[in-house]
Design a protein around this motif. Structure first.
Motif, PDB file in Angstrom:
ATOM      1  N   VAL A  34       0.886  -1.158   0.000  1.00 46.15           N
ATOM      2  CA  VAL A  34       0.000   0.000   0.000  1.00 46.15           C
ATOM      3  C   VAL A  34       0.928   1.212   0.000  1.00 46.15           C
ATOM      4  O   VAL A  34       1.684   1.409   0.953  1.00 46.15           O
ATOM      5  CB  VAL A  34      -0.895   0.020   1.247  1.00 46.15           C
ATOM      6  CG1 VAL A  34      -1.746   1.277   1.257  1.00 46.15           C
ATOM      7  CG2 VAL A  34      -1.764  -1.223   1.293  1.00 46.15           C
ATOM      8  N   ALA A  35       0.901   1.970  -1.078  1.00 48.51           N
ATOM      9  CA  ALA A  35       1.875   3.057  -1.253  1.00 48.51           C
ATOM     10  C   ALA A  35       1.869   3.990  -0.051  1.00 48.51           C
ATOM     11  O   ALA A  35       0.823   4.269   0.535  1.00 48.51           O
ATOM     12  CB  ALA A  35       1.569   3.829  -2.528  1.00 48.51           C
ATOM     13  N   ARG A  36       3.057   4.428   0.335  1.00 46.36           N
ATOM     14  CA  ARG A  36       3.175   5.338   1.472  1.00 46.36           C
ATOM     15  C   ARG A  36       3.934   6.586   1.067  1.00 46.36           C
ATOM     16  O   ARG A  36       5.057   6.814   1.499  1.00 46.36           O
ATOM     17  CB  ARG A  36       3.892   4.623   2.622  1.00 46.36           C
ATOM     18  CG  ARG A  36       3.124   3.410   3.108  1.00 46.36           C
ATOM     19  CD  ARG A  36       3.872   2.620   4.132  1.00 46.36           C
ATOM     20  NE  ARG A  36       3.917   3.305   5.411  1.00 46.36           N
ATOM     21  CZ  ARG A  36       4.249   2.689   6.559  1.00 46.36           C
ATOM     22  NH1 ARG A  36       4.564   1.409   6.557  1.00 46.36           N
ATOM     23  NH2 ARG A  36       4.273   3.353   7.687  1.00 46.36           N
ATOM     24  N   PRO A  37       3.313   7.431   0.229  1.00 45.35           N
ATOM     25  CA  PRO A  37       3.983   8.673  -0.155  1.00 45.35           C
ATOM     26  C   PRO A  37       3.955   9.663   1.009  1.00 45.35           C
ATOM     27  O   PRO A  37       3.163   9.502   1.940  1.00 45.35           O
ATOM     28  CB  PRO A  37       3.112   9.183  -1.305  1.00 45.35           C
ATOM     29  CG  PRO A  37       1.765   8.622  -1.041  1.00 45.35           C
ATOM     30  CD  PRO A  37       1.961   7.317  -0.337  1.00 45.35           C
ATOM     31  N   PHE A  38       4.840  10.645   0.970  1.00 42.99           N
ATOM     32  CA  PHE A  38       4.764  11.746   1.936  1.00 42.99           C
ATOM     33  C   PHE A  38       3.691  12.698   1.411  1.00 42.99           C
ATOM     34  O   PHE A  38       3.946  13.536   0.552  1.00 42.99           O
ATOM     35  CB  PHE A  38       6.111  12.456   2.053  1.00 42.99           C
ATOM     36  CG  PHE A  38       7.253  11.509   2.346  1.00 42.99           C
ATOM     37  CD1 PHE A  38       7.170  10.605   3.407  1.00 42.99           C
ATOM     38  CD2 PHE A  38       8.400  11.519   1.570  1.00 42.99           C
ATOM     39  CE1 PHE A  38       8.211   9.730   3.678  1.00 42.99           C
ATOM     40  CE2 PHE A  38       9.447  10.654   1.842  1.00 42.99           C
ATOM     41  CZ  PHE A  38       9.355   9.754   2.888  1.00 42.99           C
ATOM     42  N   GLY A  39       2.478  12.544   1.944  1.00 46.09           N
ATOM     43  CA  GLY A  39       1.298  13.172   1.359  1.00 46.09           C
ATOM     44  C   GLY A  39       1.366  14.677   1.204  1.00 46.09           C
ATOM     45  O   GLY A  39       0.917  15.230   0.212  1.00 46.09           O
ATOM     46  N   GLY A  40       1.948  15.348   2.189  1.00 45.38           N
ATOM     47  CA  GLY A  40       1.975  16.807   2.154  1.00 45.38           C
ATOM     48  C   GLY A  40       3.027  17.366   1.207  1.00 45.38           C
ATOM     49  O   GLY A  40       3.025  18.555   0.902  1.00 45.38           O
ATOM     50  N   MET A  41       3.947  16.525   0.760  1.00 38.72           N
ATOM     51  CA  MET A  41       5.005  16.990  -0.139  1.00 38.72           C
ATOM     52  C   MET A  41       4.569  16.833  -1.586  1.00 38.72           C
ATOM     53  O   MET A  41       3.770  15.959  -1.905  1.00 38.72           O
ATOM     54  CB  MET A  41       6.262  16.145   0.045  1.00 38.72           C
ATOM     55  CG  MET A  41       6.982  16.328   1.349  1.00 38.72           C
ATOM     56  SD  MET A  41       8.351  15.133   1.363  1.00 38.72           S
ATOM     57  CE  MET A  41       9.477  15.911   2.477  1.00 38.72           C
ATOM     58  N   LEU A  59       7.834  16.020  -6.625  1.00 40.06           N
ATOM     59  CA  LEU A  59       9.258  16.334  -6.722  1.00 40.06           C
ATOM     60  C   LEU A  59       9.945  16.250  -5.356  1.00 40.06           C
ATOM     61  O   LEU A  59      11.016  15.656  -5.220  1.00 40.06           O
ATOM     62  CB  LEU A  59       9.439  17.738  -7.324  1.00 40.06           C
ATOM     63  CG  LEU A  59      10.878  18.234  -7.423  1.00 40.06           C
ATOM     64  CD1 LEU A  59      11.702  17.339  -8.324  1.00 40.06           C
ATOM     65  CD2 LEU A  59      10.910  19.669  -7.942  1.00 40.06           C
ATOM     66  N   ALA A  60       9.307  16.834  -4.346  1.00 34.49           N
ATOM     67  CA  ALA A  60       9.920  16.828  -3.006  1.00 34.49           C
ATOM     68  C   ALA A  60      10.027  15.408  -2.463  1.00 34.49           C
ATOM     69  O   ALA A  60      11.023  15.049  -1.833  1.00 34.49           O
ATOM     70  CB  ALA A  60       9.103  17.707  -2.063  1.00 34.49           C
ATOM     71  N   ASN A  61       9.012  14.592  -2.725  1.00 34.00           N
ATOM     72  CA  ASN A  61       9.064  13.186  -2.327  1.00 34.00           C
ATOM     73  C   ASN A  61      10.302  12.504  -2.899  1.00 34.00           C
ATOM     74  O   ASN A  61      11.054  11.838  -2.196  1.00 34.00           O
ATOM     75  CB  ASN A  61       7.837  12.439  -2.875  1.00 34.00           C
ATOM     76  CG  ASN A  61       6.715  12.314  -1.871  1.00 34.00           C
ATOM     77  OD1 ASN A  61       6.688  11.388  -1.086  1.00 34.00           O
ATOM     78  ND2 ASN A  61       5.804  13.278  -1.881  1.00 34.00           N
ATOM     79  N   PRO A  76       0.834  17.867  -5.070  1.00 39.75           N
ATOM     80  CA  PRO A  76       1.015  17.231  -3.753  1.00 39.75           C
ATOM     81  C   PRO A  76       0.709  15.737  -3.866  1.00 39.75           C
ATOM     82  O   PRO A  76      -0.264  15.348  -4.514  1.00 39.75           O
ATOM     83  CB  PRO A  76      -0.018  17.918  -2.864  1.00 39.75           C
ATOM     84  CG  PRO A  76      -0.360  19.197  -3.565  1.00 39.75           C
ATOM     85  CD  PRO A  76      -0.177  18.936  -5.026  1.00 39.75           C
ATOM     86  N   ALA A  77       1.535  14.927  -3.223  1.00 42.66           N
ATOM     87  CA  ALA A  77       1.420  13.483  -3.399  1.00 42.66           C
ATOM     88  C   ALA A  77       0.047  12.965  -2.998  1.00 42.66           C
ATOM     89  O   ALA A  77      -0.450  11.997  -3.555  1.00 42.66           O
ATOM     90  CB  ALA A  77       2.508  12.775  -2.593  1.00 42.66           C
ATOM     91  N   ARG A  78      -0.587  13.642  -2.020  1.00 44.51           N
ATOM     92  CA  ARG A  78      -1.874  13.109  -1.567  1.00 44.51           C
ATOM     93  C   ARG A  78      -2.966  13.283  -2.610  1.00 44.51           C
ATOM     94  O   ARG A  78      -3.992  12.627  -2.532  1.00 44.51           O
ATOM     95  CB  ARG A  78      -2.290  13.765  -0.244  1.00 44.51           C
ATOM     96  CG  ARG A  78      -2.720  15.198  -0.339  1.00 44.51           C
ATOM     97  CD  ARG A  78      -3.462  15.629   0.923  1.00 44.51           C
ATOM     98  NE  ARG A  78      -2.579  15.781   2.059  1.00 44.51           N
ATOM     99  CZ  ARG A  78      -1.955  16.912   2.349  1.00 44.51           C
ATOM    100  NH1 ARG A  78      -2.104  17.983   1.591  1.00 44.51           N
ATOM    101  NH2 ARG A  78      -1.169  16.995   3.397  1.00 44.51           N
ATOM    102  N   ASP A  79      -2.735  14.146  -3.602  1.00 40.34           N
ATOM    103  CA  ASP A  79      -3.742  14.340  -4.639  1.00 40.34           C
ATOM    104  C   ASP A  79      -3.589  13.366  -5.803  1.00 40.34           C
ATOM    105  O   ASP A  79      -4.358  13.421  -6.761  1.00 40.34           O
ATOM    106  CB  ASP A  79      -3.673  15.779  -5.187  1.00 40.34           C
ATOM    107  CG  ASP A  79      -4.033  16.793  -4.103  1.00 40.34           C
ATOM    108  OD1 ASP A  79      -4.620  16.378  -3.093  1.00 40.34           O
ATOM    109  OD2 ASP A  79      -3.718  17.985  -4.277  1.00 40.34           O
TER     110      ASP A  79
END
Ligand SMILES: Nc1ncnc2c1ncn2[C@@H]1O[C@H](COP(=O)(O)OP(=O)(O)O)[C@@H](O)[C@H]1O
Ligand SMILES: [Mg+2]
Lengths: 333, 248
Positions: B87-94, B97-99, B134-137
């Motif tokens: 289950v992907a775990r991106p840094f949602g608020g970043m 590119l920042a991720n 943003p990664a969460r989007d």
């Protein structure tokens, strides 16, 4: 050259100009006292925000470092006659060293448990200093001998020098934050705050990064402690390790915008001005009212604007200039 | 050829449950190996054991000649093993590119360099258009792409992909297969956990089959689809006909 003409740079230069001239214009002791408090608490907020904001390690025990800074410089000054300027740095180092064992214990816990553990550390330190009677004046505390106008001992007759010291500290804190935010360290902090395991998976040594930022945060907080006791000429455990300091450090960042450069500054201005106005309108007898208003502000921010007031301003700015999502935003992480 | 990874007698229990039992396999450098098996077989747990997120009860893992059991996940990443999460775990608020820059900072602490490397990895997985989102989007699929880019930015020698193709449609699977092929051509060693047999056949030369935490079979794709035990435990009896029909 282009940077020098950017709106951000011009704005910053203007702000700096105003802040530098302010004490020459404002002569009311009451007003300048509020300005000093704002600068000081903004600085404490900035120090807290490095760890609490960017890495989301919500400490509620920063009074521990404030107090250690205050006591270190005071003991050095009164017992050994050493200038608080040196004591201030020594206090920072003591706080840094203290953050190592405290961090080693508290970072084992996450979320609310971490916060509670940090509260406990500040309380334990307060109790220790209440016990150290011959060493640190116990519960009575001590006044700091007034030597008249002696800049080398960080004592001034006028209020303006205190104002400039607080301003310089805040500028230092913001400069450090700015540098960190744009470096790998800033990315690592935010990554840890977002998802510590995922950060580890891409090579972030999370325990080490947290330990380092905690040391920086503790160091800066201790500087504020020294300054504060020099400013009020008095120290006792309840002043130095007061829980309100820990709360305010977190609160100004949360209200202003957690994990942002200017968040703690904006939060402090709002909270301090509100509380000063309330005090002058209602008198200081009604201590509870102030707390209530604080709580109401906090609740409204958390409900409506989890990103803090800075989020409101940036949204408003974007709405006004209708800027497309900025390219540079990537770097903000 | 040198061995990239040697797993020996790896075991992990969760209470009474034997999630991985006595697992042994090895991978040569540059090889792509698939780890398959029904849900709950212990594939993800094996990844956790190899990458340091769980400590095995027994066994050893040697990566590029070094024993890595007991190392912290960030050390293992620095040693050249990068993984994605099921289950992907991106840094949602970043932003994207920042991720990816966060991954790139492992090898070079200069922001300009990390930024350039991040753009390269983002381009590689086909996320360039969303670099500033943003990664969460992101959609689930783009979040998986992001995780791959973030892992690649750490410049791994061995990449562990946990079900990166789950939920993709056939044309997206083709793209993903092509991506894995490209990575393999670059010389990367890859372990891939996947359920899409078509994709596995396309990318893996060697397959390890797990069931109830144990290795029940190992071999080339053609052997595996004909292996009676694999068919019974995982592929189902219908599979053989489909697979062989497809091949002829
Ligand atoms: N952290 C855990 N605690 C307890 N049981 C777990 C844990 N992680 C996995 N398991 C169990 O271990 C078994 C193997 O799981 P997993 O490795 O995720 O399987 P797979 O990835 O092959 O589907 C499953 O039965 C699962 O429920
Ligand atoms: Mg799995």
């Amino acid at each position: 050259m282009q940077r020098l003409c950017s709106p951000a740079f011009i704005g910053l230069a203007a702000l700096a100009g105003v802040l530098i001239v302010l004490p020459l214009v404002v002569t009311s002791h009451f007003a300048i006292d509020i300005c000093i408090r704002i600068l000081l608490f903004a600085f404490i907020g900035v120090a807290w925000n490095l760890m609490g904001g960017y890495a989301k390690q919500l400490s509620l025990g920063h009074a521990a470092y404030f107090g250690l800074g205050a006591y270190t410089s005071t003991i050095m000054q009164i017992k050994f006659g050493i200038s608080p300027w040196i004591g201030m740095l020594a206090g920072g180092v003591v706080a840094m060293l203290a953050s190592l064992p405290i961090g080693a214990v508290c970072f084992r816990l996450r979320g609310p448990y971490f916060a509670i553990a940090t509260i406990a550390t500040a309380q334990v330190l307060m109790l220790l200093f209440l016990k150290f009677r011959d060493f640190a004046w116990g519960a009575e505390g001590t006044t700091i001998p007034n030597l008249g106008n002696t800049p080398l001992m960080m004592q001034f007759e006028a209020k303006a020098p205190y104002y400039y010291i607080a301003l310089a500290m805040l500028a230092l804190g913001l400069a450090i934050t700015y540098r960190i935010e744009r470096s790998w360290m800033g990315f690592y902090l935010v990554a840890i705050g977002e998802d510590e395991d995922a950060a580890e998976a891409v090579g972030v040594n999370a325990p080490q990064v947290k330990r380092n930022i905690y040391m920086i945060s503790a160091f800066l907080t201790a500087l504020a402690g020294t300054f504060y006791v020099q400013y009020i000429y008095f120290i006792d455990p309840n002043t130095a390790f007061n829980f309100n300091i820990s709360v305010e450090a977190a609160l100004v960042s949360i209200v202003g915008g957690i994990g942002t450069l200017w968040g703690p500054v904006i939060g402090t201005v709002l909270l301090e001005v509100t509380s000063a106005l309330l005090q002058s309108w209602l008198g200081s007898g009604l201590g509870g009212v102030q707390l209530t208003v604080y709580s109401l502000i906090l609740i409204s921010v958390i409900l409506w604007r989890p990103t803090g007031l800075l989020g409101v301003f940036t949204d408003a700015y974007k709405w006004i200039v209708r800027a497309p999502p900025a390219r540079e935003a990537a770097i903000d992480g | 050829m040198a061995e990239a990874l040697v797993v020996r007698n790896l075991s992990k229990r969760f209470g009474g449950l034997r999630a991985v039992q006595n697992l042994s396999f090895s991978i040569n450098e540059g090889e792509t190996v698939a780890l398959i098996g029904p849900n709950g077989a212990g594939k993800t747990t094996s990844f956790h054991l190899i990458t340091g997120f769980h400590r095995p009860d027994e066994g050893s893992v040697t990566a590029f000649g070094r024993e890595i059991v007991g190392l912290r996940p960030h050390d293992i990443c620095a040693h050249g093993l990068a993984r994605t999460f099921q289950v992907a775990r991106p840094f949602g608020g970043m932003t994207v590119l920042a991720n990816v820059m966060t991954g790139a900072f492992l090898r070079d602490k200069r922001p300009e360099v990390a930024c350039a490397k991040a753009y390269e990895a983002i381009e590689f997985v086909g996320l360039s258009a969303k670099a500033h989102t943003p990664a969460r989007d992101l959609t689930t699929i783009d979040q998986r792409r992001l995780e791959m880019a973030r892992a690649l930015a750490t410049e791994p020698r061995l990449l562990l992909l946990d079900e990166v193709m789950a939920g993709l449609n056939p044309s997206e699977i083709d793209q993903a297969v092509a991506l894995v092929g490209k990575l393999s051509k670059r010389g990367l060693t890859i372990i891939i956990v996947e359920h899409v047999m078509r994709a596995i056949m396309a990318v893996a030369r060697h397959i390890v089959v797990l069931d109830h935490g144990q290795k029940i079979a190992e071999g080339g794709p053609k052997e595996i689809v004909k292996n009676q035990e694999v068919v019974r435990a995982y592929l189902g009896s219908g599979y053989v006909h489909v697979a062989t029909a497809g091949e002829t």
